[in-house]
Scaffold this active site. Structure first.
Site, PDB file in Angstrom:
ATOM      1  N   GLN A  82      -2.457  59.971  11.489  1.00 47.85           N
ATOM      2  CA  GLN A  82      -1.323  60.833  11.159  1.00 47.85           C
ATOM      3  C   GLN A  82      -1.599  61.703   9.943  1.00 47.85           C
ATOM      4  O   GLN A  82      -1.251  62.886   9.923  1.00 47.85           O
ATOM      5  CB  GLN A  82      -0.064  59.996  10.913  1.00 47.85           C
ATOM      6  N   PRO A 115       2.996  52.960  14.907  1.00 46.19           N
ATOM      7  CA  PRO A 115       2.762  53.128  16.344  1.00 46.19           C
ATOM      8  C   PRO A 115       1.526  52.344  16.769  1.00 46.19           C
ATOM      9  O   PRO A 115       0.519  52.337  16.061  1.00 46.19           O
ATOM     10  CB  PRO A 115       2.531  54.634  16.494  1.00 46.19           C
ATOM     11  N   HIS A 118      10.265  57.679  18.054  1.00 41.86           N
ATOM     12  CA  HIS A 118       9.030  57.643  17.271  1.00 41.86           C
ATOM     13  C   HIS A 118       8.287  58.981  17.336  1.00 41.86           C
ATOM     14  O   HIS A 118       7.730  59.435  16.327  1.00 41.86           O
ATOM     15  CB  HIS A 118       8.126  56.512  17.753  1.00 41.86           C
ATOM     16  N   LEU A 119       8.296  59.619  18.491  1.00 43.42           N
ATOM     17  CA  LEU A 119       7.678  60.945  18.606  1.00 43.42           C
ATOM     18  C   LEU A 119       8.502  61.975  17.826  1.00 43.42           C
ATOM     19  O   LEU A 119       7.953  62.939  17.288  1.00 43.42           O
ATOM     20  CB  LEU A 119       7.584  61.338  20.081  1.00 43.42           C
ATOM     21  N   GLN A 120       9.792  61.739  17.762  1.00 42.45           N
ATOM     22  CA  GLN A 120      10.735  62.641  17.080  1.00 42.45           C
ATOM     23  C   GLN A 120      10.246  63.058  15.700  1.00 42.45           C
ATOM     24  O   GLN A 120      10.221  64.233  15.346  1.00 42.45           O
ATOM     25  CB  GLN A 120      12.088  61.925  16.982  1.00 42.45           C
ATOM     26  N   ASP A 121       9.840  62.084  14.875  1.00 41.99           N
ATOM     27  CA  ASP A 121       9.434  62.430  13.512  1.00 41.99           C
ATOM     28  C   ASP A 121       7.985  62.897  13.438  1.00 41.99           C
ATOM     29  O   ASP A 121       7.618  63.666  12.550  1.00 41.99           O
ATOM     30  CB  ASP A 121       9.663  61.253  12.557  1.00 41.99           C
ATOM     31  N   GLN A 122       7.146  62.472  14.404  1.00 44.24           N
ATOM     32  CA  GLN A 122       5.728  62.825  14.336  1.00 44.24           C
ATOM     33  C   GLN A 122       5.465  64.297  14.647  1.00 44.24           C
ATOM     34  O   GLN A 122       4.438  64.844  14.237  1.00 44.24           O
ATOM     35  CB  GLN A 122       4.920  61.946  15.290  1.00 44.24           C
ATOM     36  N   HIS A 176      13.136  58.521   9.256  1.00 40.73           N
ATOM     37  CA  HIS A 176      11.786  59.082   9.223  1.00 40.73           C
ATOM     38  C   HIS A 176      11.815  60.574   9.548  1.00 40.73           C
ATOM     39  O   HIS A 176      11.096  61.371   8.948  1.00 40.73           O
ATOM     40  CB  HIS A 176      10.880  58.347  10.225  1.00 40.73           C
TER      41      HIS A 176
END
Length: 369
Positions: A109, A139, A304-308, A330
Site C-alpha cells: 500500500q 487485507p 476495504h476497497l473503499q479507502d484503498q 479509514h
C-alpha cells in the site's frame, strides 16, 4: 498537473480520525510522489500502544528508499516522524522485511503509488515483500490479488503482477510476495462506478497451512451455509478448500476470502483470518457475514476497497465517482490526507439507504522530468 518541489513542511496530525497506520502510509506515499516534505506528530496515537511498530518502520523506510528521502524519528515506538523526499528514479529493485508477521499487503500500500509514475517509459520495478500474508488488521494477500489489483487494472489501467512465493502466518510471518510494477507515463483516468449489477458468482478459497485439511473444509462449509441462508443460490457459490504444503507456507494458520463478481464487473469481498481459539466455523461465517453486509448496501466497492482507492482517485485526471456502502473511518482519513496533500476536492453524498457516493475532482498527476 506536474509535481513541483515544495520546501515548506506539511504538518499532519497523526491522531486524526482513525489515527493509525493508514494515515502514515497515505501521507508518506503522497509526500514521495509530490516532493512535499511532511512532519507527523501523534503517530498512531489512537492505538495501544501508540507509535511506530516494526511494520510501519519498514513501510516508511521502503518509501524512503524509493524517493531517496531523509527521515527523522523512524524507529520502533516513535510518536513523531519527519519525511523529506528526494527524486524518484525508476525502475527500482527493492526488498522490504519488517522481521515480524507485519503485513506484506500494507507494505505494498505505501510503495505502490510511489512506483507507479514515470516521466518516460522504463522497465518495471521489482519488489519483494516479506512478512505476514494472512494476518488480522490488514487485507489478506488473497484480497489484494483477487479484489484490489483487478480493480486497479480495470479502472486505472495499472497492471501489477503479484506472485505469492511463500505464505506467512501470524505470529511467525516468514512469507514472501514478489511484485512487478510497470509504471505509467500519463495521468490515471477517472473512474465512474455507480451501478453494481446483479451478483453472478461468489468465488473463494478457505485455506490452511501447517494444519489439517479438514479445518479448511469446515471453514468452507460454514461460509457456504451462511451464504445460502443469506439468499445466495447454491449454483452461484464456488468456494474451494486448500491445504498448503510445507514449501508453500511458513508457520501454521489459515484464512478465507470470498468475493462476489457482478454483471457490471464489480468485485465485492469478505474475509476472515484464523486465530488461536477461534473455531473454523466462526472464521467461515465471519467472511460470509462481511460479504453479505457489503452486498446489502448496493455499493460497487466493499468497505476495504473503499479507502484503498481514495489516493488514486485524488491523483487521477478529471472527476471520479464511486458508489459504496457506509463510510469507514479509514476512508474519512484517506480523504482528509488526500485533500491536504494533493489539493484534490472530494464530495460525499450519503443516502438514507446506507449507500454513499464518493466523488473527486482529481489533480491529474504526472511526474516532473
Amino acid at each position: 498537473m506536474t509535481s513541483t518541489i515544495a520546501h515548506a513542511l506539511v504538518h499532519i496530525d497523526g491522531s486524526f480520525c482513525e489515527g493509525g497506520g493508514q494515515l502514515l502510509r497515505n501521507a508518506v506515499a503522497l509526500s514521495a510522489l509530490l516532493s512535499k516534505p511532511i512532519s507527523i506528530p501523534n503517530v498512531r496515537s489512537n492505538r495501544k500502544p501508540p507509535g511506530l511498530r516494526k511494520q510501519h518502520e519498514a513501510g516508511i523506510n521502503l518509501a524512503a528508499a524509493i524517493c531517496a528521502a531523509e527521515t527523522e524519528g523512524v524507529h520502533f515506538g516513535s510518536t513523531s516522524i519527519t519525511f523529506k523526499p528526494g527524486k524518484i528514479e525508476l525502475p527500482k529493485i527493492l526488498t522490504a522485511d519488517p522481521g515480524t508477521a507485519g503485513s506484506t499487503t500494507l507494505l505494498l500500500q505505501v510503495s505502490l503509488p510511489c512506483l507507479l509514475f514515470s516521466s518516460s517509459p522504463t522497465a518495471p520495478s521489482l519488489l519483494t515483500l516479506r512478512g505476514g500474508t494472512n494476518a488480522t488488521q490488514a487485507p489478506q494477500i488473497d484480497y489484494t490479488q483477487h479484489v484490489f489489483l483487478p480493480f486497479m487494472k480495470r479502472h486505472f489501467g495499472v497492471d501489477v503482477a503479484l506472485k505469492i512465493q511463500r505464505r506467512g502466518y501470524f505470529p511467525k510471518g516468514g512469507g514472501a510476495v514478489f511484485c512487478t510494477v510497470p509504471p505509467v507515463t500519463e495521468a490515471l483516468p477517472p473512474v465512474t462506478l455507480m451501478e453494481r449489477g446483479p451478483v453472478q458468482v461468489i468465488r473463494g478459497e478457505a485455506r490452511v497451512g501447517g494444519l489439517p485439511y479438514i479445518l479448511a473444509e469446515r471453514m468452507k462449509n460454514a461460509a457456504r451455509a451462511r451464504l445460502l441462508a443469506g439468499g445466495i443460490p447454491p449454483t452461484a457459490i464456488r468456494v474451494d478448500a486448500v491445504r498448503e504444503t510445507q514449501e508453500q507456507a511458513f508457520g501454521s494458520g489459515g484464512g478465507i476470502l470470498l468475493y462476489a463478481e457482478t454483471s457490471n464487473g464489480c468485485i465485492i469481498g469478505g474475509s476472515s483470518v484464523s486465530t488461536k481459539g477461534k473455531a473454523p466455523e466462526e472464521v467461515g461465517e465471519e467472511a460470509a457475514d462481511e460479504l453479505l453486509r457489503n452486498l446489502l448496501h448496493d455499493g460497487c466497492v466493499d468497505e476495504h476497497l473503499q479507502d484503498q482507492i481514495i489516493i488514486f482517485m485524488a491523483l487521477a485526471k478529471g472527476c471520479s465517482a464511486v458508489k459504496t456502502g457506509p463510510l469507514t473511518d479509514h476512508t474519512r482519513t484517506a480523504i482528509k490526507i488526500a485533500e491536504q496533500m494533493t489539493g484534490a476536492t472530494f464530495h460525499l453524498e450519503e443516502n438514507l439507504s446506507g449507500s454513499v457516493i464518493i466523488s473527486c475532482d482529481g489533480i491529474g498527476y504526472t511526474p516532473s522530468m
